[in-house]
Design an enzyme around this catalytic site. Structure first.
Site, short mmCIF file in Angstrom:
data_model
loop_
_atom_site.label_atom_id
_atom_site.label_comp_id
_atom_site.label_asym_id
_atom_site.label_seq_id
_atom_site.Cartn_x
_atom_site.Cartn_y
_atom_site.Cartn_z
N CYS A 1 0.85 -1.20 0.00
CA CYS A 1 0.00 0.00 0.00
C CYS A 1 0.89 1.25 0.00
CB CYS A 1 -0.84 -0.04 1.27
SG CYS A 1 -1.92 1.38 1.49
N THR B 1 0.76 3.46 2.08
CA THR B 1 1.17 3.62 3.48
C THR B 1 2.50 2.92 3.74
OG1 THR B 1 -1.14 3.69 4.14
CG2 THR B 1 0.45 3.21 5.88
N HIS C 1 5.19 5.06 2.46
CA HIS C 1 5.51 6.14 3.41
C HIS C 1 6.47 5.62 4.49
CE1 HIS C 1 2.76 9.18 1.96
NE2 HIS C 1 1.74 8.35 2.00
N GLU D 1 -2.50 -5.05 4.47
CA GLU D 1 -3.38 -5.64 3.45
C GLU D 1 -2.87 -7.05 3.19
OE1 GLU D 1 -3.46 -3.14 -0.03
OE2 GLU D 1 -3.78 -1.32 1.14
N GLU E 1 -5.88 12.30 -14.53
CA GLU E 1 -4.63 11.59 -14.18
C GLU E 1 -3.53 12.07 -15.11
OE1 GLU E 1 -3.72 9.38 -11.64
OE2 GLU E 1 -1.78 9.69 -12.61
N GLY F 1 -8.84 11.22 -0.78
CA GLY F 1 -7.42 11.59 -0.88
C GLY F 1 -7.03 12.48 0.30
N ILE G 1 -14.29 10.62 3.72
CA ILE G 1 -14.39 9.15 3.72
C ILE G 1 -13.12 8.59 4.34
CG2 ILE G 1 -14.65 7.07 2.31
CD1 ILE G 1 -17.01 8.88 1.88
ZN ZN Z 1 -3.59 0.12 2.50
#
Ligand code: ZN
Length: 345
Positions: free
Chosen positions: A38, A40, A43, A64, A195, A262, A286
């Site tokens: 992911c 994340t 990061h 995940e 995009e 986002g 969200i």
């Molecule tokens: Zn994720």
């Protein structure tokens, strides 16, 4: 066993030897089969400002993943040995009033697998029974590994009506790409995306997007005014790019919705809120997945509505190849990257 971990407060990840995790009350032991990388994790790999403030090494990463339950704690009755499950990454206190009222996805006590506690990028993982969601047998394992991320897209897309509607998706990273497929499965009239990456534009086209606008090459606002003169019915914001909010406010039809997933790196200071007010727009943040409405919707989409997100899985690696996986992700030359944890390391 070996595991993929952040071991030091600096960029990079390592494969290290760790003790096999031990079962605790309310938990299950999984034989992890696939994991999905992911943003994340990137990061954490990059050791950016967010991860420096949040991650306390040593930490096994990965939120995940999917696998088969090989042992359950004595007090666990909801799952059994042999169940094939996917991870929900948000760990919630099942007694909290937010969770009990159906708002577990915004519960302030939330901790995250692979971020705040050890995650699943290892051959075995112990997770709370609530976080082990059964997966229908028809779902490929590569897709099962990324249901947590797909759930973000399901949550965002199904935040309002889709069938027969024109939907704008700003940003076609993996969650935006999933959203294209979900909008298609739900019978959207027209799906428009923004995009800049040619790689991602090609994937979006494969998933059935109608129009992609490229801000690096076109005046997106002028194009949208031509394509949808009365505005789009909904904008799904997936980019975290500051230009997307003024664009969405301008081009979402009166009484339409802006569903915002986002995350923005900085505060936005040029947003015309009067237009939000006078157009009667709905702005909705969200986060995560509704527990368990989103998971039920996702299962329905995958098993009954023909949702196929396999084109988003662009790479599969044995799990010890985490380093090349991260480099490809960093270059943006990937949809979702899946790691195979059945491979012996
Ligand atoms: Zn994720």
């Amino acid at each position: 066993m070996k595991a993929i971990a952040k071991t030091r407060p600096e960029p990079g990840l390592e494969i290290i030897s760790v003790p096999e995790p031990t079962l605790k009350p309310g938990h299950v032991l999984l034989r992890v089969e696939r994991g999905s990388v992911c943003g994340t994790d990137l990061h954490i790999f990059n050791w950016d400002g967010w991860s420096q403030g949040r991650i306390h090494p040593p930490r096994i990463i990965g939120h995940e993943f999917c696998g088969t339950i090989v042992e359950v704690a004595a007090d666990v009755t909801e799952r059994k040995v042999g169940d094939f499950v996917a991870s929900e990454s948000h760990i919630i206190d099942p007694q909290s009033s937010m969770y009990l009222s159906g708002l577990g996805h915004v519960d302030r006590t939330t901790t995250i697998l692979g971020v705040d506690v050890d995650g699943g990028f290892a051959p075995y993982a112990v997770i709370p029974v609530l976080n082990a969601r059964p997966v229908p047998a028809s779902v490929p394992k590569s897709v099962a590994s990324m249901l947590d991320a797909l759930g973000n897209a399901v949550h965002t897309v199904m935040d309002g009506p889709v069938e027969g509607r024109t939907i704008l998706i700003t940003g076609l990273g993996p969650i935006g790409l999933f959203s294209v497929a979900i909008c298609r499965a739900l019978g959207a009239r027209k799906i428009i995306g923004t995009e800049i990456s040619p790689y991602r534009i090609a994937l979006a086209e494969q998933l059935g997007i109608d129009i992609v606008l490229n801000p690096a090459k076109q005046n997106v606002s002028e194009e949208l005014a031509q394509i949808a003169p009365n505005g789009v019915d909904a904008t799904l914001e997936m980019s975290g790019h500051p230009s997307s909010i003024p664009l969405a406010i301008r081009h979402t039809a009166a009484a339409g919705r802006l569903s915002l997933l986002g995350v923005f790196a900085n505060f936005l200071d040029q947003v015309d809120l009067n237009e939000v007010i006078f157009k009667g727009l709905q702005l909705h943040g969200i986060v995560g997945r509704k527990m368990w409405e989103t998971w039920d919707q996702m299962e329905w989409l995958l098993t009954e509505k023909g949702l196929d997100v396999t084109p988003v899985v662009t790479h599969e690696y044995p799990w010890d190849e985490i380093e090349p996986a991260m480099q490809i992700l960093r270059q943006g030359q990937a949809g979702k990257i899946v790691l195979d944890f059945t491979h012996t390391v």
